[in-house]
Enzyme design. Sequence first.
Site, PDB file in Angstrom:
ATOM      1  N   LYS A   1       0.835  -1.211   0.000  1.00  0.00           N
ATOM      2  CA  LYS A   1       0.000   0.000   0.000  1.00  0.00           C
ATOM      3  C   LYS A   1       0.870   1.262   0.000  1.00  0.00           C
ATOM      4  O   LYS A   1       0.626   2.198  -0.749  1.00  0.00           O
ATOM      5  CB  LYS A   1      -0.900  -0.026   1.241  1.00  0.00           C
ATOM      6  CG  LYS A   1      -2.092   0.894   1.156  1.00  0.00           C
ATOM      7  CD  LYS A   1      -2.863   0.936   2.470  1.00  0.00           C
ATOM      8  CE  LYS A   1      -3.469  -0.386   2.855  1.00  0.00           C
ATOM      9  NZ  LYS A   1      -4.295  -0.281   4.080  1.00  0.00           N
TER      10      LYS A   1
ATOM     11  N   LYS B   1       2.473  -3.659  10.958  1.00  0.00           N
ATOM     12  CA  LYS B   1       1.129  -3.763  11.541  1.00  0.00           C
ATOM     13  C   LYS B   1       1.248  -4.277  12.954  1.00  0.00           C
ATOM     14  O   LYS B   1       2.219  -4.960  13.301  1.00  0.00           O
ATOM     15  CB  LYS B   1       0.254  -4.731  10.731  1.00  0.00           C
ATOM     16  CG  LYS B   1      -1.233  -4.481  10.897  1.00  0.00           C
ATOM     17  CD  LYS B   1      -1.674  -3.390   9.965  1.00  0.00           C
ATOM     18  CE  LYS B   1      -3.161  -3.148  10.012  1.00  0.00           C
ATOM     19  NZ  LYS B   1      -3.589  -2.303   8.889  1.00  0.00           N
TER      20      LYS B   1
HETATM   21  N1  GLU Z   1      -4.843   1.223   9.413  1.00  0.00           N
HETATM   22  C1  GLU Z   1      -4.800   1.976   8.205  1.00  0.00           C
HETATM   23  C2  GLU Z   1      -4.507   1.066   7.030  1.00  0.00           C
HETATM   24  O1  GLU Z   1      -4.737  -0.122   7.092  1.00  0.00           O
HETATM   25  C3  GLU Z   1      -3.870   3.188   8.285  1.00  0.00           C
HETATM   26  C4  GLU Z   1      -2.435   2.887   8.593  1.00  0.00           C
HETATM   27  C5  GLU Z   1      -1.566   4.109   8.852  1.00  0.00           C
HETATM   28  O2  GLU Z   1      -2.076   5.227   8.809  1.00  0.00           O
HETATM   29  O3  GLU Z   1      -0.392   3.902   9.104  1.00  0.00           O
HETATM   30  O4  GLU Z   1      -4.112   1.488   5.995  1.00  0.00           O
END
Ligand code: GLU
Length: 421
Positions: free
Chosen positions: A92, A104
């Site tokens: 991502k 994560k």
């Molecule tokens: N939890 C969100 C995601 O899955 C945001 C992660 C973030 O802002 O670092 O993309």
Amino acid sequence: MTDDLLEEAAARFEEACEHTDLSEDTRERLRRPISSLKVSIPVRMDDGAMETFAGYRVRYNDTRGPAKGGIRFHPRVTAAEVTTLAFWMTFKTAVMDLPFGGGKGGVAVDPKRLSVAELERLSRGYIAAIADVIGPDIDVPAPDVATNELVMGWMVHEYGKIHRGHQPAVVTGKPIALGGIPGRSSATSDGAFQVVREVRGRVLPDANDPSVAIQGFGNAGAQLASRLAEDGWRVVAVSDSSAAVHDPGGLDVVKLREHKTDTGSLADAPVGEPLEPEALLTLEVDALVPAALEAAIHEGNAGDVRATVVFEVANGPVTAAADRILDERGVEIVPDILVNAGGVTVSWFEWIANRQGERWTEATVRARLEDRMVTETRAIVELADARGLRLRTAAYVHAVERLATAIDATGTTTLFGDGTS
Ligand code: GLU
């Protein structure tokens, strides 16, 4: 999430690799996380008893920058789930060209069962347990399922206590008073909305009065429902973990959000007809938006999905097996690593502002988010058209090529190679 889903995620990566000339060394570097930590968090409960919770933090890859990704509180959190989510974050951040890698975290807990004071002790305990493996240049947590700015506020404060100084850039999604940024709480839905708007002409060329069903009425799902309704979409069904409501003529989203805020759930909503939550996924609609948890659409129900297009607002809501079934049936999927990337993109803005000691306005955040979302969506669509790929594969190829360039540039292959080059 089981180990199978981790394998499935890896299979998608391998599939994308088939469309690139990635070296075997680079593939190998992306096959497993660089660091995984499991911790035990003892928490003093309000009744005086001690309960211990399992917590995780996985840094999947940090070649392009510090690892980045949220922390979720959910009873089904496991090491495999967190690893898979960290893997997706790696792609991502690369899709969006953010100077981050993927990470994560999570705690296996049902947060609804805890008082606010217990939740604060758990959040602080979790940060104390992982304090050595996070940092503004190492790994930067953020909110995810069932965590929010209140939780991020406790976490950044705890980290500052441990390190004896302010380090606002260690966590994003904070309250504005503690270094948060305007527009972060709506960033995921704002980003998703931009993607929907950008690809609508391509995926739904003939829909004048498009209908949408949304699974998940949390932060992202409920806000996206409002944005779509304001943009002329008929929001015909929504669900949360306790109930679903349906009205083919279009639901009053404002009333539903008020009801959810007042009662905490969609049960007994004042509009629409009750519906079996599972039935929402198979309604005849133009667009289906899974905005809850992983694997909502799986081998068992993918054959019954009657939407023209699926916008993945949740992380990993369509399993790899379901992906193949939907593809064969001609259902277009706009993938999670693009659709829900608005959240981490605004996290990047927050991290920049913190490091520079600046405050950004909401107008700046919105303009820069729109620019990032539109630019990368167009790049993926172009890549899909140029190479004849599905949008998911195109998004992975787009990310993999950026990751490979960075990995090659580190020179590690040369350093540890045969020594002749
Ligand atoms: N939890 C969100 C995601 O899955 C945001 C992660 C973030 O802002 O670092 O993309």
